[in-house]
Design a protein around this motif. Structure first.
Motif, short mmCIF file in Angstrom:
data_model
loop_
_atom_site.label_atom_id
_atom_site.label_comp_id
_atom_site.label_asym_id
_atom_site.label_seq_id
_atom_site.Cartn_x
_atom_site.Cartn_y
_atom_site.Cartn_z
N GLN A 1 0.84 -1.27 0.00
CA GLN A 1 -0.07 -0.17 0.18
C GLN A 1 0.96 1.28 0.12
O GLN A 1 0.48 2.16 -0.63
CB GLN A 1 -0.96 -0.08 1.24
N ALA B 1 2.21 1.64 -3.59
CA ALA B 1 1.33 2.15 -4.46
C ALA B 1 1.26 3.94 -4.08
O ALA B 1 0.98 4.47 -5.17
CB ALA B 1 0.17 1.72 -4.26
N GLN B 2 1.18 4.16 -2.74
CA GLN B 2 1.23 5.67 -2.60
C GLN B 2 2.45 6.23 -3.29
O GLN B 2 2.27 7.59 -3.59
CB GLN B 2 0.92 5.93 -1.06
N LEU B 3 3.60 5.70 -3.30
CA LEU B 3 4.76 6.26 -3.92
C LEU B 3 4.70 6.07 -5.50
O LEU B 3 5.93 6.20 -6.18
CB LEU B 3 5.95 5.78 -3.14
N VAL B 4 3.68 5.49 -5.88
CA VAL B 4 3.37 5.02 -7.28
C VAL B 4 4.52 4.13 -8.12
O VAL B 4 5.02 4.18 -9.04
CB VAL B 4 3.37 6.62 -8.33
N VAL B 5 4.57 3.26 -7.03
CA VAL B 5 5.54 2.13 -7.58
C VAL B 5 4.61 1.10 -8.04
O VAL B 5 3.66 0.63 -7.30
CB VAL B 5 6.36 1.42 -6.14
N ARG B 6 4.58 0.66 -9.28
CA ARG B 6 3.80 -0.40 -9.95
C ARG B 6 4.36 -2.02 -9.63
O ARG B 6 3.52 -2.64 -10.05
CB ARG B 6 3.55 0.08 -11.32
#
Length: 85
Positions: free
Chosen positions: A65, A68-73
């Motif tokens: 999570q 994802a907030q750090l835009v890691v896909r």
């Protein structure tokens, strides 16, 4: 609990009864022979008495999570000892 949530490395710590019982890290360049893969879910550890009770799963989900907030896909994980996990 976490010690940093904005720049890598990021370490999350599981706390139970006021004591640390597990940890997981999001870091760059965990394997020197694979510099093209980044970032890594690394250093997952849970105290032995709490293994198999969901602590590791909760740590991984929290790290996912946060990533994802750090835009890691994509997260990479390398393990020889916890293949089923």
């Amino acid at each position: 609990a976490g010690c940093n949530r904005e720049t890598l490395p990021i370490c999350l710590v599981a706390i139970a009864a006021g004591e640390p019982v597990g940890m997981v890290t999001l870091k760059e360049k965990d394997y020197s022979d694979r510099p093209d893969l980044n970032p890594w879910l690394a250093t997952l550890f849970v105290d032995r008495p709490l293994r198999g009770k969901g602590v590791g799963t909760k740590l991984v989900h929290a790290l996912e999570q946060l990533a994802a907030q750090l835009v890691v896909r994509v997260l990479y994980l390398g393990t020889d000892t916890s293949v089923d996990f």
